[in-house]
Design an enzyme around this catalytic site. Structure first.
Site, mmCIF file in Angstrom:
data_model
loop_
_atom_site.group_PDB
_atom_site.id
_atom_site.type_symbol
_atom_site.label_atom_id
_atom_site.label_comp_id
_atom_site.label_asym_id
_atom_site.label_seq_id
_atom_site.Cartn_x
_atom_site.Cartn_y
_atom_site.Cartn_z
ATOM 1 N N VAL A 1 36.308 50.236 44.428
ATOM 2 C CA VAL A 1 36.829 50.449 45.776
ATOM 3 C C VAL A 1 36.292 51.764 46.352
ATOM 4 C CG1 VAL A 1 38.950 50.857 47.077
ATOM 5 C CG2 VAL A 1 38.913 49.161 45.239
ATOM 6 N N GLU B 1 42.719 48.002 50.724
ATOM 7 C CA GLU B 1 41.383 47.391 50.853
ATOM 8 C C GLU B 1 41.490 45.904 50.556
ATOM 9 O OE1 GLU B 1 39.599 46.169 48.101
ATOM 10 O OE2 GLU B 1 41.115 46.710 46.627
ATOM 11 N N LEU C 1 38.585 44.029 49.680
ATOM 12 C CA LEU C 1 37.200 43.756 49.276
ATOM 13 C C LEU C 1 37.167 42.797 48.106
ATOM 14 C CD1 LEU C 1 36.004 47.472 49.024
ATOM 15 C CD2 LEU C 1 36.036 45.998 51.045
ATOM 16 N N LYS D 1 49.228 44.526 51.064
ATOM 17 C CA LYS D 1 48.219 44.308 50.023
ATOM 18 C C LYS D 1 48.764 43.427 48.892
ATOM 19 C CE LYS D 1 44.838 44.638 47.321
ATOM 20 N NZ LYS D 1 43.448 44.898 47.315
ATOM 21 N N PHE E 1 40.294 29.140 48.982
ATOM 22 C CA PHE E 1 41.169 29.372 47.830
ATOM 23 C C PHE E 1 41.954 28.128 47.428
ATOM 24 C CE2 PHE E 1 40.887 33.764 46.392
ATOM 25 C CZ PHE E 1 39.861 34.149 47.248
ATOM 26 N N CYS F 1 42.019 42.269 39.826
ATOM 27 C CA CYS F 1 42.995 42.393 40.921
ATOM 28 C C CYS F 1 44.152 41.414 40.832
ATOM 29 C CB CYS F 1 42.274 42.229 42.247
ATOM 30 S SG CYS F 1 40.926 43.387 42.445
ATOM 31 N N LYS G 1 33.979 35.633 38.001
ATOM 32 C CA LYS G 1 33.543 34.800 39.130
ATOM 33 C C LYS G 1 32.066 35.126 39.371
ATOM 34 C CE LYS G 1 34.437 37.855 42.962
ATOM 35 N NZ LYS G 1 34.928 37.983 44.296
#
Ligand code: UGA
Length: 456
Positions: free
Chosen positions: A11, A151, A153, A226, A271, A282, A342
């Site tokens: 990040v 964030e 990202l 978040k 998704f 995450c 991924k």
């Protein structure tokens, strides 16, 4: 603007470099000296498409510097982003000790008004603790604000996500902090610095009239946005994986169900890809931390416990699929395609491939593996317990089954007929529904996948 970013992990580094690309003067700080020394030599600690080039050009332009000490960077900057790790404790709770340590050091160095921004993913109310810590250590007695700026990202597309975001969220307690943060993001809000998804290049001319939504909330709500966003995305994945398991029992096809659901704009198509479950640094961490903070605050957020449970079970169901296809695993050679959690990253944190390989090894199977980017990381992880290959064909040679765990484009484009010829048994177990079951059958594979019907 003069900006300091503390922590040069994923990040911090991406944010720092992108702020520099927006024309700001940025100092990125990390307490690990070796990391800073490497960055100064242009050696980037993570694989992220486009990052190397941006680090190099912004350093050359004199807008991006790297430092080992917090003090000088704080003194030089008006806005300080804290982007250090918040790893999970064994209980699932987030470990905030790095945030505390940095807050203390920032406070000790402050010599005039600063906005201290939480960029790391933190549980709601962390801002209050940061403020208290700064207040206690603010020897010079200068004014300051604490703000939150989560964030969004994704690894593998982090630069595009930073420069062309769906929204920017800030949580503030004063207009002064809000104005300074708006200034940091102005080129992105206006899209005078943006990202072209087609060419995957940064662009420096306004390409659209629409501005990026800039959402200003209170600090608690911003922190919560978040955790609530990541947990909702994880929930979507667990939901479609549960539907996939149901499809197998009901004789339906999860891919068709997902298309039919996703075209409802209230649901959306993203998704909803069934597979071996989510991983990475995450989702697993954030869903657990959100569950823990809910419990702390007196709310039993049972739905989140189910999201986690379905995700864990999804890996077990997949491992059972492999066992069912091979009967006895002892002394069988199994090829693994894809090790990162991924595609487009070398990150193997919480990667499904780790659990899958370990369980197969426990039953005596021999593992051959290939990943386009994660081989070095895998070597550190598995050492000499698996055979490392240079491409999918080397993996397939004489294997008793081929198992696809990560959906890299390289696998989508491989010569399946050649793979079929190389395998000892023609068993292909696809953990990401990458291929068409009818085509796979035509080639001759015994094809297994997630939540779809296989033609007999
Ligand atoms: C995620 C979020 O998408 C970002 O918005 C957020 O900023 C980031 O976490 C973070 O908190 O830092 P990331 O972990 O990089 O980003 O990866 P994703 O692309 O979201 O994928 C997460 C996992 O979900 C992967 O294992 C992926 O294979 C899996 N997934 C994703 C599915 O199994 N099915 C899907 O349909 C989508």
């Amino acid at each position: 603007m003069k900006i300091a970013v503390i922590g040069t992990g994923y990040v911090g580094l991406v944010s720092g470099v992108c702020f520099a690309e927006c024309g700001h003067d940025v100092i990125c700080v990390d307490k690990v000296k070796a990391k800073i020394d490497n960055l100064l030599k242009g050696i980037i600690p993570i694989y992220e498409p486009g990052l190397n080039e941006l680090v190099e050009s912004n350093m050359r332009a004199g807008r991006l510097a790297f430092e080992n000490k917090i003090g000088p960077a704080v003194k030089e900057s008006e806005v300080i982003f804290i982007a250090v790790g918040t790893p999970p404790k064994p209980t699932g709770e987030a470990d905030l000790s790095y945030i505390e340590e940095v807050s203390r050091q920032v406070a000790l160095a402050m010599d005039r008004y600063k906005v201290v921004v939480e960029k790391s993913t933190v549980p709601v109310k962390t801002g209050e603790w940061v403020k208290r810590t700064i207040r206690f250590n603010n020897k010079a007695g200068v004014e300051f604000d604490v703000a939150s700026n989560p964030e969004f990202l994704r690894e593998g597309s982090a630069i595009g996500d930073f420069l062309k975001p769906d929204r920017i969220v800030i949580g503030v307690e004063s207009e002064r902090a809000s104005d300074l943060l708006r200034k940091c993001y102005q080129p992105i809000i206006d899209q005078s610095v943006s990202f072209d998804l087609e060419t995957q290049k940064v662009i420096h001319q306004a390409v659209q009239d629409t501005k990026v939504p800039f959402i200003v909330t209170d600090v608690h709500s911003s922190e919560l946005i978040k955790h609530a966003s990541n947990s909702f995305l994880a929930l979507k994945i667990s939901y479609i994986n549960a539907v996939a398991n149901f499809c197998e029992l009901a004789g339906a096809d999860v891919e068709q169900v997902a298309v039919g659901m996703g075209l409802d704009s209230r649901i959306g198509t993203q998704f909803l890809h069934a597979g071996v479950g989510y991983g990475g640094s995450c989702f697993p961490k954030d869903v657990s931390a959100f569950l823990e903070i809910s419990r702390d605050l007196g709310y039993d957020f049972k739905l989140l416990a189910d999201v986690i449970e379905i995700n864990t079970r999804q890996r077990e169901i997949f491992i059972r699929k492999i066992k069912n296809a091979l009967w006895i695993l002892k002394d069988k050679t199994i090829g693994i395609l894809g090790l990162s959690f991924k595609p487009n990253t070398d990150d193997m944190r919480e990667a499904p491939a780790i659990d899958i390989i370990k369980s197969l090894q426990l039953e005596g199977a021999k593992i051959k593996a290939y990943d386009p980017e994660a081989m070095d990381v895998a070597r550190e992880h598995f050492q000499d317990t698996i055979t490392y290959c240079n491409d999918p064909y080397e993996v397939a040679r004489n294997c008793d089954a081929l198992v696809l765990v990560t959906e890299w484009d390289e696998f989508l484009n491989m010569d399946l007929e050649r793979i079929y010829e190389l395998l000892h048994y023609p068993i292909f177990i696809d953990g990401r529904n990458l291929f068409n079951p009818v085509d796979m059958k035509k080639i001759g594979f015994e094809y297994h996948c997630i939540g779809r019907q296989i033609p007999r």
